[in-house]
Design a protein around this motif. Structure first.
Motif, PDB file in Angstrom:
ATOM      1  N   LEU A 193       0.836  -1.210   0.000  1.00 41.14           N
ATOM      2  CA  LEU A 193       0.000   0.000   0.000  1.00 41.14           C
ATOM      3  C   LEU A 193       0.869   1.257   0.000  1.00 41.14           C
ATOM      4  N   VAL A 194       1.855   1.255   0.890  1.00 37.78           N
ATOM      5  CA  VAL A 194       2.730   2.414   0.987  1.00 37.78           C
ATOM      6  C   VAL A 194       3.454   2.631  -0.334  1.00 37.78           C
ATOM      7  N   GLY A 195       3.982   1.542  -0.874  1.00 39.20           N
ATOM      8  CA  GLY A 195       4.733   1.633  -2.110  1.00 39.20           C
ATOM      9  C   GLY A 195       3.892   2.168  -3.248  1.00 39.20           C
ATOM     10  N   LYS A 196       2.664   1.687  -3.340  1.00 42.44           N
ATOM     11  CA  LYS A 196       1.764   2.154  -4.396  1.00 42.44           C
ATOM     12  C   LYS A 196       1.609   3.659  -4.343  1.00 42.44           C
ATOM     13  N   THR A 197       1.551   4.202  -3.131  1.00 40.21           N
ATOM     14  CA  THR A 197       1.328   5.645  -3.051  1.00 40.21           C
ATOM     15  C   THR A 197       2.631   6.436  -3.065  1.00 40.21           C
ATOM     16  N   ALA A 198       3.627   5.976  -2.332  1.00 44.55           N
ATOM     17  CA  ALA A 198       4.752   6.871  -2.050  1.00 44.55           C
ATOM     18  C   ALA A 198       6.007   6.617  -2.867  1.00 44.55           C
ATOM     19  N   LEU A 199       6.067   5.526  -3.622  1.00 42.45           N
ATOM     20  CA  LEU A 199       7.347   5.219  -4.262  1.00 42.45           C
ATOM     21  C   LEU A 199       7.685   6.140  -5.421  1.00 42.45           C
ATOM     22  N   GLY A 200       6.730   7.019  -5.770  1.00 41.32           N
ATOM     23  CA  GLY A 200       7.068   8.011  -6.789  1.00 41.32           C
ATOM     24  C   GLY A 200       8.041   9.040  -6.251  1.00 41.32           C
ATOM     25  N   LEU A 201       8.188   9.065  -4.931  1.00 45.43           N
ATOM     26  CA  LEU A 201       9.039  10.081  -4.318  1.00 45.43           C
ATOM     27  C   LEU A 201      10.498   9.641  -4.333  1.00 45.43           C
ATOM     28  N   ARG A 202      11.372  10.624  -4.217  1.00 46.94           N
ATOM     29  CA  ARG A 202      12.788  10.318  -4.256  1.00 46.94           C
ATOM     30  C   ARG A 202      13.501  10.764  -2.996  1.00 46.94           C
ATOM     31  N   SER A 203      14.630  10.188  -2.784  1.00 50.24           N
ATOM     32  CA  SER A 203      15.582  10.514  -1.706  1.00 50.24           C
ATOM     33  C   SER A 203      14.889  10.923  -0.412  1.00 50.24           C
ATOM     34  N   ASP A 204      15.189  12.078   0.081  1.00 45.52           N
ATOM     35  CA  ASP A 204      14.708  12.439   1.406  1.00 45.52           C
ATOM     36  C   ASP A 204      13.196  12.660   1.457  1.00 45.52           C
ATOM     37  N   TYR A 205      12.596  12.871   0.322  1.00 44.70           N
ATOM     38  CA  TYR A 205      11.137  13.020   0.311  1.00 44.70           C
ATOM     39  C   TYR A 205      10.481  11.680   0.608  1.00 44.70           C
ATOM     40  N   LEU A 206      11.042  10.639  -0.017  1.00 48.93           N
ATOM     41  CA  LEU A 206      10.560   9.299   0.297  1.00 48.93           C
ATOM     42  C   LEU A 206      10.832   9.001   1.764  1.00 48.93           C
ATOM     43  N   ALA A 207      12.011   9.433   2.212  1.00 45.55           N
ATOM     44  CA  ALA A 207      12.386   9.147   3.602  1.00 45.55           C
ATOM     45  C   ALA A 207      11.343   9.705   4.562  1.00 45.55           C
ATOM     46  N   ILE A 208      11.013  10.952   4.414  1.00 46.90           N
ATOM     47  CA  ILE A 208      10.115  11.546   5.397  1.00 46.90           C
ATOM     48  C   ILE A 208       8.703  10.975   5.237  1.00 46.90           C
ATOM     49  N   ALA A 209       8.342  10.614   4.000  1.00 49.90           N
ATOM     50  CA  ALA A 209       7.026  10.010   3.806  1.00 49.90           C
ATOM     51  C   ALA A 209       6.952   8.670   4.541  1.00 49.90           C
ATOM     52  N   THR A 210       8.003   7.871   4.406  1.00 46.09           N
ATOM     53  CA  THR A 210       7.978   6.575   5.086  1.00 46.09           C
ATOM     54  C   THR A 210       8.061   6.758   6.599  1.00 46.09           C
ATOM     55  N   LEU A 211       8.833   7.750   7.001  1.00 46.33           N
ATOM     56  CA  LEU A 211       8.919   8.046   8.432  1.00 46.33           C
ATOM     57  C   LEU A 211       7.526   8.378   8.961  1.00 46.33           C
ATOM     58  N   GLY A 212       6.818   9.178   8.201  1.00 46.51           N
ATOM     59  CA  GLY A 212       5.461   9.562   8.593  1.00 46.51           C
ATOM     60  C   GLY A 212       4.544   8.353   8.653  1.00 46.51           C
ATOM     61  N   ILE A 213       4.677   7.485   7.660  1.00 56.46           N
ATOM     62  CA  ILE A 213       3.806   6.313   7.646  1.00 56.46           C
ATOM     63  C   ILE A 213       4.072   5.431   8.860  1.00 56.46           C
ATOM     64  N   ALA A 214       5.360   5.317   9.203  1.00 53.39           N
ATOM     65  CA  ALA A 214       5.688   4.532  10.395  1.00 53.39           C
ATOM     66  C   ALA A 214       5.040   5.160  11.631  1.00 53.39           C
ATOM     67  N   GLU A 215       5.091   6.466  11.712  1.00 59.36           N
ATOM     68  CA  GLU A 215       4.478   7.137  12.859  1.00 59.36           C
ATOM     69  C   GLU A 215       2.973   6.876  12.879  1.00 59.36           C
ATOM     70  N   ILE A 216       2.382   6.858  11.699  1.00 55.27           N
ATOM     71  CA  ILE A 216       0.940   6.611  11.631  1.00 55.27           C
ATOM     72  C   ILE A 216       0.636   5.197  12.124  1.00 55.27           C
ATOM     73  N   ILE A 217       1.449   4.242  11.670  1.00 53.81           N
ATOM     74  CA  ILE A 217       1.230   2.857  12.113  1.00 53.81           C
ATOM     75  C   ILE A 217       1.308   2.780  13.632  1.00 53.81           C
ATOM     76  N   ILE A 218       2.319   3.430  14.188  1.00 54.33           N
ATOM     77  CA  ILE A 218       2.474   3.383  15.640  1.00 54.33           C
ATOM     78  C   ILE A 218       1.289   4.083  16.320  1.00 54.33           C
ATOM     79  N   ALA A 219       0.877   5.217  15.746  1.00 54.23           N
ATOM     80  CA  ALA A 219      -0.259   5.933  16.344  1.00 54.23           C
ATOM     81  C   ALA A 219      -1.481   5.030  16.385  1.00 54.23           C
ATOM     82  N   VAL A 220      -1.707   4.305  15.306  1.00 48.09           N
ATOM     83  CA  VAL A 220      -2.862   3.398  15.283  1.00 48.09           C
ATOM     84  C   VAL A 220      -2.696   2.310  16.342  1.00 48.09           C
ATOM     85  N   MET A 221      -1.508   1.755  16.403  1.00 49.65           N
ATOM     86  CA  MET A 221      -1.308   0.685  17.384  1.00 49.65           C
ATOM     87  C   MET A 221      -1.419   1.189  18.815  1.00 49.65           C
TER      88      MET A 221
END
Ligand SMILES: Nc1ncnc2c1ncn2[C@@H]1O[C@H](COP(=O)(O)OP(=O)(O)OP(=O)(O)O)[C@@H](O)[C@H]1O
Ligand SMILES: Nc1ncnc2c1ncn2[C@@H]1O[C@H](COP(=O)(O)OP(=O)(O)OP(=O)(O)O)[C@@H](O)[C@H]1O
Ligand SMILES: [Mg+2]
Ligand SMILES: [Mg+2]
Lengths: 374, 337, 433, 235, 260
Positions: free
Chosen positions: C178-206
């Motif tokens: 799911l993440v890849g489908k949406t965010a893999l268009g991003l590059r370098s640090d933009y992808l980094a912060i997007a994935t960082l954000g997604i991880a935070e979201i996962i943790i927030a949900v948990m």
């Protein structure tokens, strides 16, 4: 003989500013005992510290592992946060048959943990405090309240128990929101709490974490001006930060008339240790209990003395207060019985957790003052 | 009408003003991050701790000044201490650059190596700050707390709702705007600024143009140190100084810099406000405001909240991701290495 | 020094570090480090797959690790019948509604054009959200009300806990898709912060969805694949064989259990390592390196860059998910509050970079070494302070201050070591060839 | 001795093998010297060596009689050397005008005249002065690169394949301009693959093969040498 | 077989390609010339799917291929080189070539684990093929060098080499000659002619070297300002006033070329 006790606390990590004083508190008890020369015929007690990080279960277990298997400690004071406490208990303490007394893990979930009779705590489970705080609120005439809690097992459990006790007593909980510790800004939480309204804001957090931030924002925006503060929020830092700005706010901390922590606090206060936080007395008591139980069992072997902890903590017997450890050791050596009161009026119930007497406090003239004991 | 005003005031007091102030704080932090990224081309994880260091020096000097009885009247004394702190921080970062980063620059190491190296620096600075000032909250603000306080506002206007504007909030917003304007002017109009951009674009060619790379690097660090100190101090004045929180600030600061477009000062400002506003507004419970705005019969009894504040951070990240999906290098078309 | 000699020497050094820990400190502690070292190595392999092979800057490792942990709860705990009857069915309906809303919105996004599209999507999302909350809220409340102090969640499937490892991988892979489908268009640090954000979201949900796995109230006492030490200590045959080896039964039991974990983890590590090595040294690996070097050219040479990115992102995340499940199994509890980016994302990155990105063996070595140091600096920090202050007068306040801040030496020491390692081998200990 | 002289240079990249073997290139005031040779012969490497971007472990570089072997590239720029590298020779994220300004970075006088001259030479750049150089076509980039070097008003100009990718008409103008520049007394050292045209205007030609001088002579001589023509100039 | 119909490509307000219409006959070697900035590369990028046209269509054998991604076009037999070399810099030159062929069985993960034998066979063949190409380009000694560390001209050769690794239908060459030694360029010209004759490749060649164009191309198309300016044999184009004015000029080079 030199007996080593482990002190496992989060010296780094989110509650790193509380832990030095807690550790110092427990080490003060050890010093008291060593100086008396009365434990097991003149044994000294020294502490070995381990870092629990408060959050990293693996690191905490590794630290406990080291204390037990390589330092050869005979008992553990700790851990501090409920999560890592559970991990150390299950992964290290129980398998190695080690006694562990936590001064500050208050999660109700730990009551049910598989502990093989090895785990105790000197702080009461949060379930009890909720009831006490609700009573105070109703008596003081606060009919509605908003709650914010630090988003961990302590905060959540405490908030749950306050909310249910308060509702049962007829109070109205307008809203319950978590706040994350260590975040940069609490405007969003305060905005929503203000929107919900209420006579008072209950802040079930830590005094050196997010708690003051929330209070600050609430004061500045005029959202609330009185606060109800459970144990984690009571400390010198509170007076320092707000003084009479929160005049009339109320709170509860474990404690009883006969017990006092002043002596410990004075003894450990120094340039490097800020002794205004919570759980210092509990830490002292945790160490004291271990040593008294050793004396009662006549052995420093955890397997031998674990069974004695409940005995020394509870009636019958002579009451032993802070600073009277030598006296306690003497009585035990003579085959007598003691009822350890210590800094926090220790009374262990059920699976070995504190029954919890509470001190009701009120902010008067910018100072934390005692209203009464419950 | 009065009701409408009351609602508006409540909204401003709880949402708009705090968000603007928080946004400016983030923006100031993001400016430093974005500059390092833009010119030295790596994400500097030590920025939060650089801010902490700068703020710490300010705190120490402020205490000293306060001890001497010096004050700035209604303004915080810390502003007087700021220049000293900026110089100290500059010294620290230049020293760090000499000792650490220079080596990797000469090796032409990949940006990700520098990112990890900056984490090492972060650990060390982190330890240094805790070591010197300890881990606890420190208060150092003084002067007039409020430009307008809730009580004054109510007295002035006779409205039921109050409005508070803190001195620090005012200062932060002004400083943020001035900083970004200066930086923008500096980078795009001055010779040194242009040489910095040239260096970031093509190091070898900059060399061939007679630009001294070490000088560019030095200027960059000095500006960053100044920005970090200012940001750290203003944040500390507004909230309080606690080393750990500066580390936690790093995440929203990076988010701001990224959503605005890395390397672009305007982007940092825009990003800061976007992150701040999304944190505060999306999870806002509208009950209070709606009570004023809606006729009595429609008054809500629930909180009227889209999402619980538990998710405020998550929401700001969702917004960030959505923005990036449409603008893959941020709103202002940032760089990417 | 040749490449393979250097590699062997480094691994030998690592092994002797762990052996030294066993001889000088205790075997329990050594095995403890070994076990987490194994898990760290797997995590580092996962990140190396993404970064070293494909240049994807994923800073959301923590999220996938946490999902692996969640999988352990969802797989291995017993279902809570009461909670299911209180709101289980309704909860599933709510989740289906939520998913359906998103699917419909995506379909609308693909089918419609122009202004109608935006309007339709907004309408679908709003209606869907309201409907979802309408079904969801009461269900969550009902479930959480069931004995909140001890349960208050749906429980798991009651399967053997080892099943949780592959399931953790699958869960992480699904999320990564799911993440890849949406965010893999991003590059370098933009992808980094997007994935960082997604991880935070996962943790927030948990953290906040108590009905799922008790949120911040934690789930403890998870089942484990190894026997309990207590039981071993009670088993006569075990005690007898321990004594015959001359080890006291308590120590023997703890070592036995740890060794069991070590074997399990080693098996997983070797499996993944071999698979990764085979893949890297094949046309597939070559294609991946080409994509990493120059996406535009790779695309022009007929490589489906997006698809490949997604593939490797999912694979790498699945590996992280497996490791996450293993870690939670070892901990015996799930504590969502303990997932911190510093520990579960950045430390892993340090492992990969220090080990040598793009090199599987490097990643494995980095995993062991950095974890070893991470645990050892807790001890070294204070020792270092003792050493530093040994010359000072006993009552000097500076000495007292220094000793008191010794705990902070942990991170400081970590930082110093990190810089040292990277100073002497800036491309990692075992660099990519 | 020549004004700019790279004498018996031997060296290579980093720790790698030697690329240059005892290679000599030199150019005097008012002269144009052209280096030709097959791909990978070391032409660019020789240029970089003269500019100090390489480990030269034997041989010397002199400028106007002064030994500059040990100077950093920057210092050589300060001494008045201008260089257009073969690849990545523009600032892609800066506008065309800023690129030119950066060419004049070390100048403290008013350089608007020079800029006007560059714009005269390459009119297309004037149209695109506010566009990012990275958005230009291949040939336009090359024009920016040469323009940037001209902005320096160097004492000696080094060009690595300045005409690669530029259209014939621009190439003609470029050569004209190079002749003009050299007439003002500025020595010009360039590498060219459009070798016949370049040797046409060259006072001196070097053929490099595998990092060593294979043939040296005037431009005319080399053009007339059938062996050189066949092997290196495409017949 | 490739038909470009009224293609526009705008960058902001700038019309880089402004209504280009042309067709490329199968089996031909079409030269594409025009002043710098005429839009040649941009047109290539539109055809090759790197850029989406603002308007207009591109068809290949009657099939609309407008906006198809490059990797799909590759599999339809459409290859291109880049004007500014796009080598895979951390890979060796040989690997740069070996990665090209599509549908290698070793590119599926499953096979890397369970089909080692087949991969090994394929690799051997590929390697031989790559070495052949390297030899042809006179860079066989660079086979094991990192592609990022070869000379500018050698990178351009690798660009060309990649197109020789597979059977292409149509190959777009963007200034293969720039920076390539003229003697070698002649050899490349011969190779292009041979591929064209023997394997029926179609070529479209952008080049500023009129000798080269003259040697291999027919027809020649001249673009200017985003449009097709003229089309015909090289002789026709050279005689075209507009082309001379916009592109060829009357200078040194032109003279030289006329003499030749
Ligand atoms: N991304 C872009 N943004 C803006 N303008 C662009 C962009 N790319 C190309 N251009 C402009 O489009 C025009 C055509 O460029 P193109 O690269 O197609 O030229 P060309 O014919 O290949 O020239 P050359 O022979 O110099 O390679 C140029 O004027 C260039 O400045
Ligand atoms: N950065 C580098 N590192 C290592 N070797 C290099 C590097 N650049 C070039 N080389 C090698 O040095 C040799 C000479 O390269 P150079 O660039 O000088 O050739 P050149 O004569 O300019 O060729 P061309 O006409 O193709 O530009 C080549 O064999 C190349 O492989
Ligand atoms: Mg060259
Ligand atoms: Mg072009």
């Amino acid at each position: 003989e030199d007996i080593k006790l482990g002190v496992i606390m989060g010296f780094t990590g989110p509650i790193e500013s509380l832990t030095p004083a807690m550790a110092a508190g427990s080490e003060y008890a050890m010093k008291e005992v060593s100086d008396s020369g009365k434990l097991l015929g003149g044994a000294t007690v020294s502490s070995v510290r381990g870092d629990s990080t408060c959050i990293d279960a693996a690191a905490a277990s590794a630290a406990a592992e080291r204390l037990i298997t390589s330092e050869g400690v005979k008992g553990i004071v700790g851990a501090d946060c409920s999560g890592v406490t559970g991990a150390i208990l299950a992964n290290v303490a129980v398998p190695n048959g080690m006694v562990m007394i936590s001064p500050s893990a208050t999660s109700p979930a730990l009551s049910a943990a598989e502990d093989n009779g090895m785990f105790f705590r000197t702080s009461p489970s949060d379930a009890r405090q909720g009831q006490v705080l609700a009573d105070v609120l109703m008596e003081q005439g606060f009919k509605s309240a908003a709650i914010t809690y630090t988003n961990n097992d302590y905060g959540k459990g405490l908030a749950d128990s306050i909310a249910s006790a308060y509702a049962a007593a007829g109070g109205e909980v307008t809203a319950t929101f978590a706040h994350e510790d260590g975040k940069a800004d609490y405007s969003a939480e305060v905005a929503s709490l203000a929107s919900a309204g209420g006579d008072i804001l209950i802040v079930a957090g830590y005094v050196d974490q997010g708690g003051p931030g929330v209070i600050r924002a609430a004061l500045d925006t005029g959202a609330f001006d009185t606060f109800a503060l459970p144990d984690g929020m009571i400390g010198g830092a509170l007076e320092e930060a707000f003084g009479d700005e929160i005049e009339g706010s109320i709170g509860t901390v474990p404690g009883s008339e006969s017990a006092n922590t002043t002596m410990i606090v004075e003894a450990i206060s120094s340039e490097t240790v800020d002794a205004s936080g919570p759980y210092i007395g509990e830490s002292y008591d945790a160490a004291a209990l271990i040593m008294l139980a050793m004396q009662a069992a006549g052995s420093s072997n955890p397997g031998d003395y674990a069974g004695k902890i409940m005995d020394v903590a509870n009636a019958p017997g002579e009451k032993i207060n802070t600073g009277e450890l030598a006296k306690g050791l003497e009585i035990l050596a003579a085959g007598g019985e003691i009822d350890y009161v210590g800094a926090t009026a220790v009374e262990l119930i059920g699976g070995g957790e504190a029954a919890g007497g509470y001190r009701e406090i009120v902010i008067k003239g910018g100072k934390i003052t005692t209203a009464k004991y419950r | 009408m009065i009701d409408f005003l009351n609602g508006l005031v409540a909204l401003s007091n709880f949402v708009l003003i705090p968000a603007i102030a928080y946004g400016s704080q983030l923006a100031l932090g993001a400016l430093g991050v974005t500059l390092i990224y833009g010119i030295l081309r790596f994400s500097n994880f030590a920025h939060g701790d650089t801010m902490a260091f700068g703020a710490m020096v300010t705190v120490l000097v402020t205490w000293w000044l306060q001890g001497m009885g010096v004050s700035l009247g209604p303004l915080p004394t810390a502003l007087l201490a700021l220049p000293v702190a900026i110089v100290a921080t500059m010294a620290l970062v230049l020293f760090t650059d000499r000792m650490v980063y220079k080596f990797y620059r000469e090796q032409k190491a990949k940006p990700v190596i520098l990112v990890i190296v900056s984490m090492g620096v972060m650990f060390i600075m982190n330890g240094l700050v805790r070591f010197i000032i300890g881990v606890n909250d420190q208060r150092f603000s003084d002067g007039e707390r409020f430009i307008v306080s809730v009580r004054e506002f109510k007295q002035m206007t006779g409205l039921r709702e109050g409005l508070a504007i803190k001195t620090t909030q005012g200062i932060t917003v002004i400083v943020a705007v001035v900083c970004v304007a200066l930086l923008f002017w500096f980078l795009n109009r001055t010779r040194t600024g242009k040489s910095m951009r040239a260096y970031s674009d093509n190091e070898d060619l900059a060399l061939l143009s007679g630009i001294n790379p070490e000088r560019v690097v030095m200027y960059t660090w000095m500006i960053v140190a100044a920005l970090a100190t200012i940001a750290g101090t203003l944040y500390g004045l507004d909230k309080s100084f606690k080393p750990f929180v500066y580390f936690m600030l790093l995440l929203p600061i990076f988010a701001s810099a990224i959503v605005g477009g890395l390397g672009n000062p305007l982007g940092a400002i825009a990003g800061g406000y976007i992150i701040a506003f999304s944190e505060v507004t999306i999870t806002y419970a509208w009950k209070k405001v709606l009570k004023y705005w809606l006729p009595e019969s429609l008054e809500p009894d629930s909180l009227v909240q889209l999402l619980s504040t538990d998710y405020k951070f998550a929401v700001s990240f969702v917004i960030l991701i959505v923005v990036l999906l449409f603008k893959p290098t941020g709103i202002f078309k940032g760089k990417s290495v | 020094m040749t490449y393979s000699l250097r590699t062997s020497l480094l691994f030998l050094l690592m092994a002797s570090l762990i052996l030294g820990e066993g001889l000088l400190v205790s075997w329990n502690s050594a095995l403890g480090i070994l076990n987490f070292g194994l898990i760290s190595a797997i995590l580092a392999l996962g990140v190396n797959l993404q970064w070293g092979f494909a240049g994807l800057f994923n800073v959301g490792v923590m999220g996938f690790v946490a999902l692996g942990g969640l999988a352990v709860v969802l797989t291995s705990t017993q279902p809570i019948g009461e909670a299911w009857s209180a709101g289980g069915g309704r909860m599933i309906l709510a989740l289906v509604t939520g998913a359906a809303t998103i699917v419909v919105a995506v379909i609308a996004n693909n089918r419609l054009r122009g202004r109608a599209r935006a309007a339709a999507i907004v309408a679908i999302l709003i209606v869907g959200f309201v409907l979802y909350r309408f079904i969801f809220d009461p269900a969550a409340q009902a479930i959480e009300a069931v004995n909140p102090a001890a349960t208050g969640y749906l429980g798991g499937l009651g399967l053997p806990v080892l099943m949780a490892w592959p399931i953790g991988g699958l869960l992480a892979a699904g999320a990564a898709w799911l993440v890849g489908k949406t965010a893999l268009g991003l590059r370098s640090d933009y992808l980094a912060i997007a994935t960082l954000g997604i991880a935070e979201i996962i943790i927030a949900v948990m953290k906040n969805e108590d009905w799922l796995a008790r949120g911040v109230k934690n789930v403890s006492g998870l089942p484990r694949p190894m026997p309990y030490e207590i039981d071993l200590q009670k088993s006569e045959s075990f005690v007898a064989s321990a004594q015959s080896l001359g080890i006291d039964p308590v120590t023997a039991s703890t070592l036995y259990v740890k060794l069991g974990y070590s074997l399990l983890f080693s098996a997983v590590l070797i499996l993944i390592l071999v698979a990764a090595q085979l893949a890297l040294h094949s046309p597939w690996g070559r294609m991946m390196r080409a994509i990493r070097d120059n996406e535009v050219a790779a695309e022009a040479m007929g490589k489906h860059v997006t698809k490949r990115h997604l593939q490797i992102f999912v694979l790498g995340s699945a590996v992280c998910g497996i490791a996450g499940a293993m870690m939670t199994t070892l901990d015996g509890q799930l504590t969502p509050g303990s997932y911190q980016p510093l520990r579960y994302t950045f430390l892993i990155w340090v492992m990969v970079i220090v080990g040598g990105s793009g090199n599987n063996l490097g990643a494995v070595l980095g995993g062991f070494l950095i974890y070893f140091l991470y645990t050892k600096v807790e001890v070294w920090g204070p020792d270092l302070m003792q050493l530093v202050t040994s010359g000072m007068a006993d009552d000097s306040s500076l000495k007292e201050h220094l000793i008191a801040s010794a705990a902070h030496m942990r991170l400081l020491t970590m930082g110093v070591i990190l810089l040292m390692v990277l100073r002497f081998s800036p491309r990692g200990l075992i660099p990519e060839k | 001795m020549s004004f700019l002289n790279g004498q018996n240079m031997t060296g290579g990249y980093g720790k790698g093998p030697d690329i240059l073997h005892d290679c000599t290139v030199a150019v005097d005031k008012g002269e144009i010297a052209v280096i030709v040779g097959p791909n990978g012969a070391g032409k660019s490497t020789a240029m970089k060596a003269v500019f100090g971007m390489l480990n030269v472990h034997s041989g010397v570089v002199t400028l106007d009689g002064e030994d500059i072997t040990k100077l950093s590239p920057q210092a050589r720029v300060q001494k008045g050397m201008g260089f257009v590298p073969q690849t990545s020779n523009i600032f892609t994220s800066m506008t065309v005008e800023e690129n030119l300004e950066m060419g004049a970075f070390i100048r403290t006088d008013d350089f608007s005249d020079t800029m006007a001259q560059v714009y005269d030479l390459f009119p297309i750049l004037k149209d695109k002065r506010h566009q990012h150089a990275g958005e230009l076509s291949g040939g336009q980039r090359q024009q920016v690169a040469v323009g940037r070097a001209l902005m320096t008003q160097p004492k000696v100009l080094m060009l690595d394949e300045p005409t690669a990718g530029v259209s014939p008409i621009v190439m003609d103008e470029l050569f004209d301009r190079i002749i003009e520049v050299s007439r003002t007394g500025i020595p010009i050292l360039m590498v060219e693959q459009n070798a016949r045209q370049a040797l046409e205007i060259a006072d001196k030609g070097y053929v490099l093969v595998q990092g060593a001088n294979a043939y040296t002579g005037t431009g005319k001589e080399l053009l007339a040498d059938p062996e050189v023509r066949k092997s290196f100039l495409g017949g | 077989m490739i038909v470009v119909q009224d293609v526009h490509k705008h960058f902001g307000g700038f019309h880089a390609v402004d209504g280009a219409t042309l067709s490329i006959e199968p089996g031909s070697i079409t030269g594409l010339i025009g002043p710098n900035g005429a839009g040649k590369t941009t047109l290539f990028n539109v055809i090759a799917g790197v850029l989406k046209p603002t308007s207009g269509t591109v068809t290949m054998d009657g099939e609309d291929i407008t906006g198809l991604p490059p990797h799909e076009l590759f599999h339809k037999g459409l290859l291109r080189t880049f004007q500014i070399a796009h080598e895979f810099s951390s890979m060796t030159c040989r690997e740069n070539l070996m990665m090209v062929p599509g549908a290698q069985s070793g590119e599926t993960l499953w096979n890397t684990w369970f089909g080692r034998k087949r991969i090994a066979d394929e690799e051997r063949a590929l390697r031989a093929k790559a070495d052949e190409v390297l030899e042809f380009l006179t860079v066989e000694h660079l086979a094991d060098h990192k592609a990022g560390q070869v000379s500018g001209g050698q990178k351009k050769l690798l660009e060309l080499g990649r197109t020789m690794m597979v059977d292409a239908k149509i190959v777009f060459l963007d200034e293969v000659g720039a920076g390539v030694n003229r003697t070698l360029l002649n050899t490349i010209g011969d190779a292009i002619l041979r591929l064209n004759k023997e394997r029926d490749y179609t070529f479209v060649v952008i080049e500023h070297d009129m000798d080269f164009i003259g040697k291999i191309c027919d027809p020649v198309i001249c673009m200017a300002e985003g449009k097709v300016l003229a089309e015909g044999t090289l002789a026709e184009i050279k005689a075209n006033e507009q082309v001379i004015e916009a592109y060829l000029g009357t200078g040194l080079k032109n003279k030289d070329m006329m003499e030749a």
